[in-house]
Scaffold this motif. Structure first.
Motif, PDB file in Angstrom:
ATOM      1  N   LEU A 108       0.830  -1.207   0.000  1.00 60.08           N
ATOM      2  CA  LEU A 108       0.000   0.000   0.000  1.00 60.08           C
ATOM      3  C   LEU A 108       0.863   1.256   0.000  1.00 60.08           C
ATOM      4  N   GLU A 109       1.928   1.219   0.776  1.00 60.66           N
ATOM      5  CA  GLU A 109       2.823   2.390   0.816  1.00 60.66           C
ATOM      6  C   GLU A 109       3.485   2.592  -0.535  1.00 60.66           C
ATOM      7  N   GLN A 110       3.856   1.496  -1.191  1.00 64.78           N
ATOM      8  CA  GLN A 110       4.469   1.598  -2.511  1.00 64.78           C
ATOM      9  C   GLN A 110       3.491   2.239  -3.503  1.00 64.78           C
ATOM     10  N   GLU A 111       2.238   1.814  -3.432  1.00 62.96           N
ATOM     11  CA  GLU A 111       1.206   2.417  -4.291  1.00 62.96           C
ATOM     12  C   GLU A 111       1.075   3.908  -4.001  1.00 62.96           C
ATOM     13  N   TYR A 112       1.057   4.244  -2.710  1.00 66.33           N
ATOM     14  CA  TYR A 112       0.915   5.653  -2.327  1.00 66.33           C
ATOM     15  C   TYR A 112       2.094   6.465  -2.862  1.00 66.33           C
ATOM     16  N   PHE A 113       3.277   5.901  -2.735  1.00 63.35           N
ATOM     17  CA  PHE A 113       4.492   6.602  -3.168  1.00 63.35           C
ATOM     18  C   PHE A 113       4.472   6.855  -4.672  1.00 63.35           C
ATOM     19  N   LEU A 114       3.955   5.908  -5.424  1.00 68.61           N
ATOM     20  CA  LEU A 114       3.928   6.072  -6.881  1.00 68.61           C
ATOM     21  C   LEU A 114       2.937   7.153  -7.317  1.00 68.61           C
ATOM     22  N   LYS A 115       1.960   7.428  -6.458  1.00 75.44           N
ATOM     23  CA  LYS A 115       0.934   8.418  -6.828  1.00 75.44           C
ATOM     24  C   LYS A 115       1.141   9.773  -6.168  1.00 75.44           C
ATOM     25  N   ASN A 116       1.930   9.825  -5.100  1.00 76.63           N
ATOM     26  CA  ASN A 116       2.016  11.052  -4.296  1.00 76.63           C
ATOM     27  C   ASN A 116       3.469  11.393  -3.964  1.00 76.63           C
ATOM     28  N   ASP A 117       3.735  12.671  -3.814  1.00 74.11           N
ATOM     29  CA  ASP A 117       5.058  13.070  -3.336  1.00 74.11           C
ATOM     30  C   ASP A 117       4.983  13.776  -1.984  1.00 74.11           C
ATOM     31  N   SER A 118       3.797  13.855  -1.419  1.00 73.68           N
ATOM     32  CA  SER A 118       3.681  14.444  -0.083  1.00 73.68           C
ATOM     33  C   SER A 118       2.732  13.590   0.765  1.00 73.68           C
ATOM     34  N   LEU A 119       2.885  13.729   2.072  1.00 74.93           N
ATOM     35  CA  LEU A 119       2.043  13.008   3.025  1.00 74.93           C
ATOM     36  C   LEU A 119       1.860  13.943   4.213  1.00 74.93           C
ATOM     37  N   SER A 120       0.804  14.731   4.139  1.00 68.41           N
ATOM     38  CA  SER A 120       0.631  15.828   5.104  1.00 68.41           C
ATOM     39  C   SER A 120       0.087  15.309   6.426  1.00 68.41           C
ATOM     40  N   THR A 121       0.976  14.808   7.235  1.00 71.29           N
ATOM     41  CA  THR A 121       0.564  14.298   8.534  1.00 71.29           C
ATOM     42  C   THR A 121       1.768  14.191   9.465  1.00 71.29           C
ATOM     43  N   LYS A 122       1.456  13.952  10.740  1.00 72.85           N
ATOM     44  CA  LYS A 122       2.485  13.589  11.709  1.00 72.85           C
ATOM     45  C   LYS A 122       2.260  12.136  12.091  1.00 72.85           C
ATOM     46  N   LEU A 123       3.334  11.378  12.109  1.00 77.00           N
ATOM     47  CA  LEU A 123       3.231   9.961  12.459  1.00 77.00           C
ATOM     48  C   LEU A 123       4.258   9.629  13.530  1.00 77.00           C
ATOM     49  N   TYR A 124       3.777   9.061  14.627  1.00 81.52           N
ATOM     50  CA  TYR A 124       4.675   8.403  15.579  1.00 81.52           C
ATOM     51  C   TYR A 124       4.579   6.913  15.312  1.00 81.52           C
ATOM     52  N   PHE A 125       5.732   6.293  15.113  1.00 79.24           N
ATOM     53  CA  PHE A 125       5.775   4.883  14.720  1.00 79.24           C
ATOM     54  C   PHE A 125       6.794   4.188  15.617  1.00 79.24           C
ATOM     55  N   GLY A 126       6.294   3.392  16.564  1.00 76.57           N
ATOM     56  CA  GLY A 126       7.204   2.768  17.516  1.00 76.57           C
ATOM     57  C   GLY A 126       6.890   1.301  17.719  1.00 76.57           C
ATOM     58  N   THR A 127       7.880   0.591  18.223  1.00 76.10           N
ATOM     59  CA  THR A 127       7.662  -0.811  18.587  1.00 76.10           C
ATOM     60  C   THR A 127       8.634  -1.183  19.695  1.00 76.10           C
ATOM     61  N   GLY A 128       8.363  -2.248  20.397  1.00 80.73           N
ATOM     62  CA  GLY A 128       9.244  -2.666  21.479  1.00 80.73           C
ATOM     63  C   GLY A 128      10.530  -3.281  20.944  1.00 80.73           C
ATOM     64  N   ASP A 129      11.630  -2.953  21.587  1.00 80.75           N
ATOM     65  CA  ASP A 129      12.900  -3.513  21.100  1.00 80.75           C
ATOM     66  C   ASP A 129      13.023  -4.998  21.405  1.00 80.75           C
ATOM     67  N   LEU A 130      12.129  -5.527  22.257  1.00 79.97           N
ATOM     68  CA  LEU A 130      12.154  -6.959  22.514  1.00 79.97           C
ATOM     69  C   LEU A 130      11.231  -7.728  21.573  1.00 79.97           C
ATOM     70  N   GLU A 131      10.514  -7.012  20.739  1.00 75.29           N
ATOM     71  CA  GLU A 131       9.710  -7.680  19.723  1.00 75.29           C
ATOM     72  C   GLU A 131      10.608  -8.020  18.533  1.00 75.29           C
ATOM     73  N   ALA A 132      10.111  -8.876  17.647  1.00 75.18           N
ATOM     74  CA  ALA A 132      10.837  -9.089  16.395  1.00 75.18           C
ATOM     75  C   ALA A 132      10.714  -7.820  15.566  1.00 75.18           C
ATOM     76  N   THR A 133      11.838  -7.218  15.256  1.00 79.30           N
ATOM     77  CA  THR A 133      11.815  -5.843  14.777  1.00 79.30           C
ATOM     78  C   THR A 133      12.137  -5.676  13.306  1.00 79.30           C
ATOM     79  N   ALA A 134      12.400  -6.767  12.591  1.00 81.67           N
ATOM     80  CA  ALA A 134      12.860  -6.617  11.205  1.00 81.67           C
ATOM     81  C   ALA A 134      11.832  -5.902  10.337  1.00 81.67           C
ATOM     82  N   GLN A 135      10.567  -6.276  10.467  1.00 81.42           N
ATOM     83  CA  GLN A 135       9.554  -5.613   9.638  1.00 81.42           C
ATOM     84  C   GLN A 135       9.410  -4.149  10.025  1.00 81.42           C
TER      85      GLN A 135
END
Lengths: 180, 177
Positions: A108-135
């Motif tokens: 979905l992000e790839q699709e968005y990127f191909l259609k848009n060059d801006s993303l007017s928002t604020k995003l906090y994106f976090g995860t626990g360091d003890l979780e599997a973090t590769a993704q």
């Protein structure tokens, strides 16, 4: 103003937080089905937000949404999808279930990127360091390196936290970023 | 939207058995336990050994204090769990503990118990993710040591020197830790 959405009876998070329908991701069994995220966005847009802002006459400066785990998936889906105008200005996605739908959010992000060059928002994106973090790291790197205009992002590996320890820390850190 | 879970069913301990010897020497009042562990819904993933010294005993109650060593090794494969990501969790820990057991019947066969513990754990995680269509290929490793505490709840049956019990461990660190 803080609004919490829950369920009166049966938990339907698997239905409401996901798109597309993709049953095989939860072999231990889910609630009532998958793939209803668009309807859930419409619930916010057409029912909850009007109720708060019209019926209760509360006018916000901005609207932000926080979700954890599959709720984090819903946040990112609402941010990147273009089928429905998102009712949210900012997003806090914590310990996001990026695996859902064969990691559909990457597509979905790839699709968005191909259609848009801006993303007017604020995003906090976090995860626990003890979780599997590769993704998480893969998605974080993509978002940080796209160069979207008007896009403000804070990412965090939350210190010494597993999947069930990130809820409150991620919420607080996300609010601190969004309200800054 | 999301329920807060303060305590998570972290580990189920299965097939626990301990040896109890009814003599009066120091070692005779010591109980040794070997416990296999498994995460909910998954196959056995580790084991714990514990040594406990009796500190209190009546007709219906027993209390022990001791130490425990635990290892835990869990690997998710993409197709096995559909988590979409290969993940390895490997942890080991040391804890000190106190075990309280209640025998509701005069025969002292069936018992229920609660065992508060406090300790230190070392965790190492490895994960990888590949999405070939988008040219994404990430591997990540992380290791840390952390303070841990919680309770272990058990029920079982004692017969002479041996007892068999099932246990549920509630660790404040939550799932996988």
């Amino acid at each position: 103003m803080l609004v919490s959405v829950s369920y009166k009876n049966r938990d339907e998070r698997d239905t409401d937080f996901t798109f597309p329908e993709h049953k095989k991701d939860f072999p231990m069994g889910g609630s009532v089905g998958y793939g209803g995220a668009n309807k859930f966005i419409l619930f916010f847009k057409d029912e909850l937000v009007p109720h708060i802002e019209v019926d209760l006459k509360i006018k916000p400066i901005e609207r932000s949404i926080y979700g954890h785990s599959l709720g984090g998936y819903f946040c990112l889906y609402a941010m990147l999808q273009d089928q429905i105008e998102s009712p949210f200005d900012n997003y806090i996605a914590v310990s996001t279930s990026l695996f859902y739908g064969d990691s559909y959010l990457f597509d979905l992000e790839q699709e968005y990127f191909l259609k848009n060059d801006s993303l007017s928002t604020k995003l906090y994106f976090g995860t626990g360091d003890l979780e599997a973090t590769a993704q998480f790291i893969a998605f974080r790197d993509i978002l940080e390196n796209r160069g979207y205009g008007d896009f403000k992002i804070k990412t965090e590996l939350i210190n010494k936290s597993g999947h069930n320890n990130t809820q409150s820390t991620g919420f607080i850190n996300g609010l601190n970023f969004i309200l800054k | 939207m999301k329920k807060f879970i303060l305590f998570t069913f972290c580990l189920i301990e299965q097939f626990s058995f301990g040896q109890q010897i009814n003599k009066t020497s120091f070692i005779s009042k010591t109980k040794f336990e070997f416990t296999t562990q498994s995460l909910l819904f998954f196959k056995p993933t580790g084991f714990m050994i514990r040594a406990k010294k009796e500190i209190f005993k009546t007709n219906h109650f027993e209390a022990h204090a001791g130490i425990g060593l635990r290892t835990f090794n869990l690997k998710f494969k993409k197709d096995a769990t559909s988590l979409g990501d290969e993940q390895l969790y490997r942890s080991s820990g040391f804890s000190i503990l106190t075990d309280f057991q209640y025998y509701p019947f005069k025969s002292k066969g069936f018992f229920i118990g609660i065992e508060p513990f406090i300790g230190v754990s070392r965790l190492k995680t490895k994960s990888s993710f590949k999405k070939t269509g988008l040219n994404v290929d990430v591997k990540h490793e992380f290791s840390t040591s952390f303070f841990d505490y919680g309770t272990n709840h058990s029920f079982g049956y004692s017969l002479n020197k041996w007892s068999l019990s099932a246990n549920i461990m509630l660790s404040h660190r939550g799932l996988y830790v």
